[in-house]
Design a protein around this motif. Structure first.
Motif, PDB file in Angstrom:
ATOM      1  N   UNK A   1       0.841  -1.189   0.000  1.00 41.56           N
ATOM      2  CA  UNK A   1       0.000   0.000   0.000  1.00 41.56           C
ATOM      3  C   UNK A   1       0.881   1.246   0.000  1.00 41.56           C
ATOM      4  N   UNK A   2       0.348   2.341  -0.508  1.00 37.79           N
ATOM      5  CA  UNK A   2       1.066   3.610  -0.393  1.00 37.79           C
ATOM      6  C   UNK A   2       1.020   4.054   1.071  1.00 37.79           C
ATOM      7  N   UNK A   3       1.910   4.947   1.426  1.00 46.11           N
ATOM      8  CA  UNK A   3       1.935   5.453   2.800  1.00 46.11           C
ATOM      9  C   UNK A   3       0.612   6.117   3.166  1.00 46.11           C
ATOM     10  N   UNK A   4       0.033   6.855   2.238  1.00 49.03           N
ATOM     11  CA  UNK A   4      -1.232   7.535   2.529  1.00 49.03           C
ATOM     12  C   UNK A   4      -2.371   6.545   2.679  1.00 49.03           C
ATOM     13  N   UNK A   5      -2.381   5.476   1.868  1.00 49.02           N
ATOM     14  CA  UNK A   5      -3.410   4.446   2.016  1.00 49.02           C
ATOM     15  C   UNK A   5      -3.303   3.771   3.384  1.00 49.02           C
ATOM     16  N   UNK A   6      -2.069   3.464   3.771  1.00 52.20           N
ATOM     17  CA  UNK A   6      -1.860   2.824   5.071  1.00 52.20           C
ATOM     18  C   UNK A   6      -2.258   3.753   6.211  1.00 52.20           C
ATOM     19  N   UNK A   7      -1.934   5.040   6.054  1.00 50.40           N
ATOM     20  CA  UNK A   7      -2.309   6.022   7.090  1.00 50.40           C
ATOM     21  C   UNK A   7      -3.830   6.073   7.241  1.00 50.40           C
ATOM     22  N   UNK A   8      -4.545   6.098   6.110  1.00 45.92           N
ATOM     23  CA  UNK A   8      -6.002   6.157   6.164  1.00 45.92           C
ATOM     24  C   UNK A   8      -6.579   4.931   6.858  1.00 45.92           C
ATOM     25  N   UNK A   9      -5.993   3.753   6.613  1.00 44.99           N
ATOM     26  CA  UNK A   9      -6.463   2.528   7.264  1.00 44.99           C
ATOM     27  C   UNK A   9      -6.226   2.604   8.776  1.00 44.99           C
ATOM     28  N   UNK A  10      -5.051   3.094   9.165  1.00 46.80           N
ATOM     29  CA  UNK A  10      -4.739   3.185  10.590  1.00 46.80           C
ATOM     30  C   UNK A  10      -5.723   4.125  11.289  1.00 46.80           C
ATOM     31  N   UNK A  11      -6.005   5.256  10.669  1.00 50.66           N
ATOM     32  CA  UNK A  11      -6.940   6.219  11.258  1.00 50.66           C
ATOM     33  C   UNK A  11      -8.338   5.605  11.356  1.00 50.66           C
ATOM     34  N   UNK A  12      -8.719   4.859  10.327  1.00 54.62           N
ATOM     35  CA  UNK A  12     -10.034   4.215  10.318  1.00 54.62           C
ATOM     36  C   UNK A  12     -10.173   3.231  11.481  1.00 54.62           C
ATOM     37  N   UNK A  13      -9.079   2.624  11.888  1.00 55.81           N
ATOM     38  CA  UNK A  13      -9.107   1.613  12.954  1.00 55.81           C
ATOM     39  C   UNK A  13      -8.612   2.153  14.299  1.00 55.81           C
ATOM     40  N   UNK A  14      -8.553   3.469  14.403  1.00 57.43           N
ATOM     41  CA  UNK A  14      -8.188   4.129  15.667  1.00 57.43           C
ATOM     42  C   UNK A  14      -9.263   3.820  16.710  1.00 57.43           C
ATOM     43  N   UNK A  15      -8.840   3.286  17.841  1.00 62.96           N
ATOM     44  CA  UNK A  15      -9.789   2.928  18.897  1.00 62.96           C
ATOM     45  C   UNK A  15     -10.377   1.553  18.748  1.00 62.96           C
ATOM     46  N   UNK A  16     -10.224   0.941  17.585  1.00 62.24           N
ATOM     47  CA  UNK A  16     -10.673  -0.439  17.382  1.00 62.24           C
ATOM     48  C   UNK A  16      -9.470  -1.374  17.463  1.00 62.24           C
ATOM     49  N   UNK A  17      -8.601  -1.292  16.461  1.00 66.69           N
ATOM     50  CA  UNK A  17      -7.383  -2.103  16.497  1.00 66.69           C
ATOM     51  C   UNK A  17      -6.297  -1.413  17.328  1.00 66.69           C
ATOM     52  N   UNK A  18      -6.220  -0.082  17.211  1.00 66.63           N
ATOM     53  CA  UNK A  18      -5.062   0.630  17.748  1.00 66.63           C
ATOM     54  C   UNK A  18      -5.428   1.555  18.905  1.00 66.63           C
ATOM     55  N   UNK A  19      -4.509   1.636  19.859  1.00 66.78           N
ATOM     56  CA  UNK A  19      -4.637   2.575  20.970  1.00 66.78           C
ATOM     57  C   UNK A  19      -4.685   4.000  20.406  1.00 66.78           C
ATOM     58  N   UNK A  20      -5.754   4.756  20.659  1.00 66.36           N
ATOM     59  CA  UNK A  20      -5.896   6.078  20.042  1.00 66.36           C
ATOM     60  C   UNK A  20      -4.745   7.030  20.341  1.00 66.36           C
ATOM     61  N   UNK A  21      -4.326   7.110  21.613  1.00 67.69           N
ATOM     62  CA  UNK A  21      -3.273   8.066  21.963  1.00 67.69           C
ATOM     63  C   UNK A  21      -1.939   7.670  21.346  1.00 67.69           C
TER      64      UNK A  21
END
Length: 353
Positions: free
Chosen positions: A302-322
């Motif tokens: 994935x491009x860096x921007x695509x990966x960033x968008x996925x990470x943001x989409x999963x903020x609080x679900x997969x990933x610790x928000x802070x």
């Protein structure tokens, strides 16, 4: 050893110096002026100080306070020589740090006995201090050696896991650097961030226990195969757990928890939120981001921007928000790590002519 004697009366100074010379391996240093004594003490540390209570310019009590204010002299015994037998004077002197008193006119055997005892105490304290320093140095040396051994073991096990894992060594390096970056950005401290960088490469060590037919499968895994693959987290923990080496204990924690998700839907234990160790929550972000931006047999990078968008989409679900916010706050550094540690392209195979 030497004893500093401070007394404005030359006769008393001569008598006390003569008494000191009768002690074995002890030399007197005499001063008539307390101000001269202050100057001398700036560059010297006697083994004991004898000072008169009543002196011009600076009395014995003031000189005593000056001595005790100097950290270099805080363990040097001080004996005050006085003709005053008032209890309040002695109590004040004791409060200021005086160790003993001699009453004028002095009794020679008493003076010698008190000085010998105080010098012996001084020697014992110096010996204990030296032993304590030696012990501290030895503990520091052994701790450093244990740390080096732990780092070497982690490095070797990481290399061993690369032979069983289709992921590249560059992936290992990138996710370790991302992990350190996140820890620093989240305010975890430089020391913890550096330890995390060293331990993170061990996150998938448990994959050495996964069969080749699953680990090296070029396509996507079936549900049954995925169940077996997920066992690598617990396997990695069993390999690394219960070590006396702190770095391996941290690596064991990461191996077990880096596939947990913030909302509790991860594995192997379904832990959620801060019940997931901090190290696991950090490495989860680093590992997933780099997996998304890396080429695999079953997916494009994935491009860096695509990966960033996925990470943001999963903020609080997969990933610790802070922690995700901390990661994204260093986006320029993330991009730099990605580009500076790119996967090596395979060398082209020459055609037979």
């Amino acid at each position: 050893m030497n004893i500093l004697i401070v007394d404005d009366d030359r006769t008393n100074l001569f008598i006390m110096a003569a008494i000191v010379r009768r002690l074995d391996d002890v030399d007197p240093v005499t001063m008539e002026s307390p101000l001269d004594a202050v100057e001398w003490l700036r560059g010297n540390e006697p083994d004991l100080i004898l000072l008169d209570q009543m002196m011009p310019d600076m009395d014995g009590m003031e000189l005593l306070r000056h001595i005790r204010d100097d950290a270099r002299l805080d363990t040097v015994p001080v004996v005050m020589v006085t003709a005053n037998t008032a209890v309040d004077i002695r109590v004040r002197a004791l409060d200021e740090g005086c160790n003993d008193f001699l009453t004028k006119p002095v009794v020679v055997p008493e003076v010698q006995a008190r000085l010998r005892n105080l010098l012996a105490l001084r020697q014992s304290r110096a010996l204990l201090r030296d032993r304590a320093a030696l012990l501290a140095n030895e503990v520091e040396r052994v701790t450093a050696a244990l740390q080096r051994q732990g780092e070497e073991l982690v490095n070797r096990l990481s290399r061993a896991s690369e032979y069983r894992d289709p992921e590249t060594g560059a992936h290992i390096e990138r996710m370790a650097l991302y992990s350190r970056l996140i820890a620093e950005a989240a305010g975890c401290g430089a020391a913890y961030a550096q330890e995390l960088k060293k331990a993170a490469p061990m996150h998938d060590i448990g994959k050495i226990g996964i069969p080749d037919m699953i680990l090296l499968k070029p396509g996507r895994l079936t549900a049954e195969e995925m169940t077996l693959m997920r066992q690598h987290a617990a396997m990695g923990h069993r390999i690394l757990a219960n070590s006396d080496i702190p770095l391996l204990r941290l690596a064991a924690e990461i191996a077990l928890s880096h596939h947990e998700k913030f909302d509790g839907s991860g594995y192997p234990n379904g832990a959620a939120g801060t019940a997931i160790p901090l190290s696991g929550r950090i490495v989860a972000i680093a590992d997933v981001f780099d997996a998304l931006t890396s080429t695999r047999p079953y997916k494009r990078s994935w491009t860096l921007e695509e990966a960033r968008a996925y990470m943001v989409q999963n903020r609080g679900r997969h990933f610790d928000p802070s922690l995700l916010d901390a990661f994204l706050s260093r986006w320029d550094e993330v991009c730099r790590i990605h580009h500076e540690n790119a996967d090596e392209l395979p060398h082209p195979v020459p055609l037979d002519v």
